[in-house]
Scaffold this motif. Structure first.
Motif, PDB file in Angstrom:
ATOM      1  N   SER A 173      48.866  27.957  51.996  1.00 38.86           N
ATOM      2  CA  SER A 173      49.015  29.491  52.104  1.00 38.86           C
ATOM      3  C   SER A 173      48.884  29.788  53.503  1.00 38.86           C
ATOM      4  O   SER A 173      49.228  30.931  53.920  1.00 38.86           O
ATOM      5  N   GLY A 174      48.583  28.773  54.383  1.00 41.57           N
ATOM      6  CA  GLY A 174      48.507  28.952  55.710  1.00 41.57           C
ATOM      7  C   GLY A 174      47.210  29.575  56.312  1.00 41.57           C
ATOM      8  O   GLY A 174      46.996  29.909  57.564  1.00 41.57           O
ATOM      9  N   LYS A 175      46.386  29.610  55.278  1.00 40.32           N
ATOM     10  CA  LYS A 175      44.832  30.163  55.707  1.00 40.32           C
ATOM     11  C   LYS A 175      43.960  29.097  55.972  1.00 40.32           C
ATOM     12  O   LYS A 175      42.646  29.310  56.318  1.00 40.32           O
ATOM     13  N   PHE A 176      44.270  27.717  55.974  1.00 40.91           N
ATOM     14  CA  PHE A 176      43.635  26.678  56.166  1.00 40.91           C
ATOM     15  C   PHE A 176      44.241  25.569  56.647  1.00 40.91           C
ATOM     16  O   PHE A 176      45.158  25.152  56.262  1.00 40.91           O
ATOM     17  N   THR A 177      43.579  24.917  57.895  1.00 41.10           N
ATOM     18  CA  THR A 177      44.298  24.104  58.734  1.00 41.10           C
ATOM     19  C   THR A 177      43.479  22.722  58.681  1.00 41.10           C
ATOM     20  O   THR A 177      42.303  22.786  58.732  1.00 41.10           O
ATOM     21  N   VAL A 178      44.123  21.569  58.402  1.00 37.82           N
ATOM     22  CA  VAL A 178      43.461  20.290  58.227  1.00 37.82           C
ATOM     23  C   VAL A 178      43.851  19.323  59.649  1.00 37.82           C
ATOM     24  O   VAL A 178      44.846  19.364  60.165  1.00 37.82           O
ATOM     25  N   LEU A 179      42.884  19.214  60.380  1.00 37.30           N
ATOM     26  CA  LEU A 179      42.923  18.240  61.636  1.00 37.30           C
ATOM     27  C   LEU A 179      42.494  16.896  61.429  1.00 37.30           C
ATOM     28  O   LEU A 179      41.437  16.750  60.671  1.00 37.30           O
ATOM     29  N   PHE A 180      42.696  15.994  62.334  1.00 37.19           N
ATOM     30  CA  PHE A 180      42.394  14.644  62.310  1.00 37.19           C
ATOM     31  C   PHE A 180      41.929  13.916  63.431  1.00 37.19           C
ATOM     32  O   PHE A 180      42.535  14.372  64.376  1.00 37.19           O
ATOM     33  N   ASP A 181      40.845  13.036  63.205  1.00 39.78           N
ATOM     34  CA  ASP A 181      40.295  12.355  64.429  1.00 39.78           C
ATOM     35  C   ASP A 181      39.722  11.105  64.091  1.00 39.78           C
ATOM     36  O   ASP A 181      39.265  10.917  62.925  1.00 39.78           O
ATOM     37  N   SER A 182      39.365  10.125  65.056  1.00 39.03           N
ATOM     38  CA  SER A 182      39.081   8.987  65.007  1.00 39.03           C
ATOM     39  C   SER A 182      39.932   7.781  64.595  1.00 39.03           C
ATOM     40  O   SER A 182      40.641   7.623  63.485  1.00 39.03           O
ATOM     41  N   GLY A 183      40.266   7.007  65.532  1.00 39.02           N
ATOM     42  CA  GLY A 183      40.939   5.675  65.352  1.00 39.02           C
ATOM     43  C   GLY A 183      42.419   5.686  65.751  1.00 39.02           C
ATOM     44  O   GLY A 183      43.282   4.887  65.814  1.00 39.02           O
ATOM     45  N   ILE A 184      42.922   6.886  66.220  1.00 39.99           N
ATOM     46  CA  ILE A 184      44.259   7.309  66.983  1.00 39.99           C
ATOM     47  C   ILE A 184      44.521   6.401  68.128  1.00 39.99           C
ATOM     48  O   ILE A 184      43.801   6.744  69.246  1.00 39.99           O
ATOM     49  N   ARG A 185      45.427   5.573  68.229  1.00 43.70           N
ATOM     50  CA  ARG A 185      45.679   4.605  69.254  1.00 43.70           C
ATOM     51  C   ARG A 185      47.194   4.657  69.588  1.00 43.70           C
ATOM     52  O   ARG A 185      47.654   3.839  70.650  1.00 43.70           O
ATOM     53  N   SER A 186      47.842   5.009  68.432  1.00 42.75           N
ATOM     54  CA  SER A 186      49.615   4.775  68.860  1.00 42.75           C
ATOM     55  C   SER A 186      50.326   5.762  67.990  1.00 42.75           C
ATOM     56  O   SER A 186      49.638   6.674  67.437  1.00 42.75           O
ATOM     57  N   GLY A 187      51.447   5.949  68.282  1.00 40.61           N
ATOM     58  CA  GLY A 187      52.539   6.772  67.778  1.00 40.61           C
ATOM     59  C   GLY A 187      52.636   6.827  66.327  1.00 40.61           C
ATOM     60  O   GLY A 187      52.811   7.746  65.574  1.00 40.61           O
TER      61      GLY A 187
ATOM     62  N   GLY B 175      33.409   6.692  64.937  1.00 38.82           N
ATOM     63  CA  GLY B 175      32.384   5.628  64.354  1.00 38.82           C
ATOM     64  C   GLY B 175      31.102   5.531  65.233  1.00 38.82           C
ATOM     65  O   GLY B 175      30.541   4.511  65.188  1.00 38.82           O
ATOM     66  N   ARG B 176      30.861   6.721  65.758  1.00 40.03           N
ATOM     67  CA  ARG B 176      29.380   6.403  66.893  1.00 40.03           C
ATOM     68  C   ARG B 176      28.383   6.959  66.187  1.00 40.03           C
ATOM     69  O   ARG B 176      27.134   7.085  66.838  1.00 40.03           O
ATOM     70  N   GLN B 177      28.428   7.661  64.834  1.00 31.61           N
ATOM     71  CA  GLN B 177      27.237   8.226  64.111  1.00 31.61           C
ATOM     72  C   GLN B 177      26.674   7.463  63.138  1.00 31.61           C
ATOM     73  O   GLN B 177      25.429   7.199  62.957  1.00 31.61           O
ATOM     74  N   VAL B 178      27.411   7.264  62.062  1.00 36.19           N
ATOM     75  CA  VAL B 178      27.045   6.562  60.796  1.00 36.19           C
ATOM     76  C   VAL B 178      27.695   5.040  60.521  1.00 36.19           C
ATOM     77  O   VAL B 178      28.833   5.125  60.323  1.00 36.19           O
ATOM     78  N   ASP B 179      27.088   4.107  60.779  1.00 34.21           N
ATOM     79  CA  ASP B 179      27.418   2.543  60.397  1.00 34.21           C
ATOM     80  C   ASP B 179      27.787   2.619  59.073  1.00 34.21           C
ATOM     81  O   ASP B 179      26.931   3.061  57.986  1.00 34.21           O
ATOM     82  N   GLY B 180      28.720   1.792  58.610  1.00 34.78           N
ATOM     83  CA  GLY B 180      29.293   1.402  57.318  1.00 34.78           C
ATOM     84  C   GLY B 180      29.674   2.962  56.477  1.00 34.78           C
ATOM     85  O   GLY B 180      29.860   2.562  55.470  1.00 34.78           O
ATOM     86  N   SER B 181      30.201   3.727  57.317  1.00 38.35           N
ATOM     87  CA  SER B 181      30.776   4.970  56.664  1.00 38.35           C
ATOM     88  C   SER B 181      32.348   4.812  56.173  1.00 38.35           C
ATOM     89  O   SER B 181      32.872   4.039  56.704  1.00 38.35           O
ATOM     90  N   ILE B 182      32.586   5.740  55.213  1.00 36.16           N
ATOM     91  CA  ILE B 182      34.037   5.649  54.823  1.00 36.16           C
ATOM     92  C   ILE B 182      35.023   6.048  56.203  1.00 36.16           C
ATOM     93  O   ILE B 182      34.484   6.685  57.146  1.00 36.16           O
ATOM     94  N   SER B 183      36.118   5.520  56.139  1.00 33.41           N
ATOM     95  CA  SER B 183      37.093   5.634  57.179  1.00 33.41           C
ATOM     96  C   SER B 183      37.657   7.061  57.276  1.00 33.41           C
ATOM     97  O   SER B 183      37.878   7.403  56.100  1.00 33.41           O
ATOM     98  N   THR B 184      38.028   7.722  58.077  1.00 38.74           N
ATOM     99  CA  THR B 184      38.546   9.088  58.299  1.00 38.74           C
ATOM    100  C   THR B 184      39.777   9.081  57.594  1.00 38.74           C
ATOM    101  O   THR B 184      40.196  10.076  56.990  1.00 38.74           O
ATOM    102  N   LEU B 185      40.661   7.916  57.544  1.00 39.12           N
ATOM    103  CA  LEU B 185      41.918   8.181  57.148  1.00 39.12           C
ATOM    104  C   LEU B 185      41.914   8.058  55.608  1.00 39.12           C
ATOM    105  O   LEU B 185      42.590   8.686  54.834  1.00 39.12           O
TER     106      LEU B 185
END
Length: 443
Positions: free
Chosen positions: A359-373, A331-341
């Motif tokens: 297919s195993g050829k493409f991987t999806v990673l997630f960041d922003s907002g993680i604070r718990s299990g 949340g440090r770049q664009v204010d009012g942006s869509i949430s990553t989730l």
């Protein structure tokens, strides 16, 4: 009741209130210690408060991590989005033995957690990125070294030892410097290149602007550049040694005074900082066409960091990218942006993305907002294969160095492993991409 450990022929050692599992056992360890946790608490809000207190004499250093773009709306959106997805626990299932192990890019890992790239860690703790790297190796957790690190590529690789590490690129204008950084990363065992595309310029961050706090101006957080032979050759200098590191604590007023008094070391740092500012994060925006250069010269895993739209995610596949990292830099770049989730939810509705992932050829990673299990659970259920931990480990670093980072990571993974089991699931495969089966969405 005492936390007495009992054993059986079929189970791992047990204790009241805990359950088998590599990470869940950390709860047993904490109870058995009869003392507060190393960080004083496992609550991320209290760890954040402890970091603020620890850095009270250097509030700019805390604000550098804490601050957001504009009004902070995007940061709040990121956190609020998690609350809209509620886990629906299933009961009377045999989930006594669980694992949160996973495989990313053909490499097995003990969890889906990845340490996010955070720059200038040398303003938080005297060991900076080295403490984080050592913690990552000890816990076998992959880490991403920030291109704005306060330590060199080589020094962090040495501290990380046999650990898994990736390198984040803040893309220089000069191709020779870019190639030099790529070569150094490959030579030093970084198995993935994470090219940041959402920070071609620094966002509008009131906390930093109000205090005129920008460590880079004093060459703090450009150690990757100062140790680079191509960049330094362009300045007519030899690269700095790994031992040439910023002074801790970082005191911008002291350095300003030294500059005014003509201190040559300080003035050299300011000159080099200005030169590096002409190379990276300076308002030059790259395109998909430019990305072909990196794909051509980096044969290992290529990850694009900063994707939040369906169209861009699909373009990443078309351009030979191995993975995308959904992030808004906390949340440090664009204010009012869509949430990553929400962005993750939308992108995982794309048949093209789902097919490439399957297919195993493409991987999806997630960041922003993680604070718990529970946050990790939700992101995995919505389709992420790996989840990055950011600000909270930086707070832990400020409070207790390597031990703090280790404790916080063990805590969040213990919570995730317990949440998985208490919700009725034995492994990540039983929830990954199955949000509609394991959760409900509330508005």
């Amino acid at each position: 009741m005492a936390a007495d450990i009992v054993t059986s022929t079929n189970d791992e050692p047990k204790a009241y209130g805990s359950a088998p599992g590599r990470w869940s056992s950390y709860a047993r360890e904490l109870f058995a210690s009869r003392r507060p946790p190393p960080l004083g608490s496992v609550d991320p809000d209290k760890i954040e408060a402890a970091a603020r207190e620890k850095l009270k004499d250097n509030p700019g250093s805390f604000g550098f991590v804490f601050g957001n773009a504009g009004s902070g709306e995007t940061y709040r959106n990121n956190r609020a989005a998690f609350g809209k997805w509620q886990i629906v626990p299933r009961m009377l299932r045999d989930v006594t033995h669980r694992t949160i192990e996973t495989t990313l890019f053909g490499i097995p890992h003990p969890s889906p957690l990845i340490i996010a790239p955070i720059g200038c860690q040398g303003i938080l703790h005297e060991d900076g990125e080295l403490a984080t790297a050592r913690a990552a190796e000890k816990l076998e957790i992959p880490m991403i070294l920030s291109g704005a690190a306060a330590r060199s590529i080589e020094a962090v690789a040495k501290a990380n030892g046999a650990g898994h590490r990736w390198f984040q690129l803040y893309w220089p204008v000069n191709d020779d410097i870019t190639l030099s950084l790529l070569k150094r990363a490959e030579t030093n065992g970084y198995s993935a290149l994470v090219v940041t595309v959402d920070t071609m310029a620094i966002g509008w961050r009131p906390v930093d602007v109000d205090s005129a706090f920008l460590p880079f101006l004093h060459s703090v957080g450009i150690q990757v550049a100062l140790s680079d032979p191509e960049f330094m050759k362009a300045q007519g200098l030899d690269p700095d040694a790994d031992t040439d590191i910023p002074e801790f604590p970082y005191d911008p007023l002291k350095l300003d005074e030294l500059y005014i008094k003509g201190d040559e070391k300080t003035r050299r740092g300011v000159r080099l900082a200005a030169a590096w500012g002409q190379q990276a994060v300076n308002g030059m925006f790259r395109t998909w066409e430019h990305l072909k250069f990196l794909r051509k010269h980096w044969e290992k895993t290529l990850i694009v960091k900063g994707i939040v739209s369906v169209e861009d995610a699909e373009l990443a596949i078309d351009n030979g990218v191995d993975a995308i990292l959904y992030t808004l830099t906390g949340g440090r770049q664009v204010d009012g942006s869509i949430s990553t989730l929400l962005a993750l939810e939308r992108i995982m509705q794309s048949p093209k993305i789902k097919a490439a992932q399957a297919s195993g050829k493409f991987t999806v990673l997630f960041d922003s907002g993680i604070r718990s299990g529970a946050d990790i659970f939700r992101a995995i259920a919505l389709g992420a294969q790996g989840v990055l931990l950011g600000r909270t480990y930086a707070y832990a670093l400020a409070v207790a160095g390597q031990a703090g980072v280790e404790s916080h990571i063990k805590s969040i993974l213990a919570e995730f492993e317990l949440t998985l089991g208490l919700s009725g699931y034995r492994n990540i495969g039983e929830i990954q991409g199955k949000a509609e089966e394991v959760m409900i969405k509330v508005e």
